[in-house]
Design a protein around this motif. Structure first.
Motif: not given
Length: 146
Positions: A50-58, A62-63
């Protein structure tokens, strides 16, 4: 039959020509798979990334079957990557990047970067640095539950 084998289903097909004449019709054929009409399957581990931004939003998910590479991109400078395992700080990697791979991917980019080759039946995650600045951080094999 081994525990990873399944029985194959009989496959039939009709091959009919453009003519509707009876003699041009090819009868159904039986197709068999493998020895004793069985297919052996090999179950492989995958990574859920999972790519998560600074705010913690995914932002993306990817699998992957082989590996995930985190690198410095087009920057000419080394990347400083903090590596954690179960919320415990392992190390800060100064390198061009790091490769996280499954046993299936251990024979690809990870091996080329100096990582170990791991049998696909071993439940593990490989952590391999890409061109590390210090040689004290060596490739690691971690259990798959971390």
């Amino acid at each position: 039959m081994s525990r990873n084998s399944i029985s194959a289903v009989d496959v039939t097909y009709d091959n009919v020509s453009n003519n509707d004449n009876e003699e041009n019709i090819v009868r159904p054929k039986k197709i068999t798979f493998g020895s004793q009409n069985a297919i052996c399957l090999s179950m492989r581990m995958r990574l859920d990334c999972r790519v998560i931004n600074r705010e913690g939003v995914v932002r993306a998910r990817f699998n992957v079957l082989n590996e995930v590479t985190i690198d410095r991109g087009s920057s000419p400078y080394l990347a400083n990557l903090e590596c954690f395992c179960d919320n415990v700080h392992l190390t800060t990697v100064q390198a061009d990047g790091v490769i996280l791979s499954t046993p299936t991917g251990s024979t690809a980019y990870s091996m080329a970067a100096g990582g170990s080759v791991v049998h696909p039946a071993v439940p593990a995650i490989l952590v391999t640095p890409i061109c590390p600045h210090v040689l004290s951080f060596r490739p690691m094999v971690l259990p798959d539950h971390v």
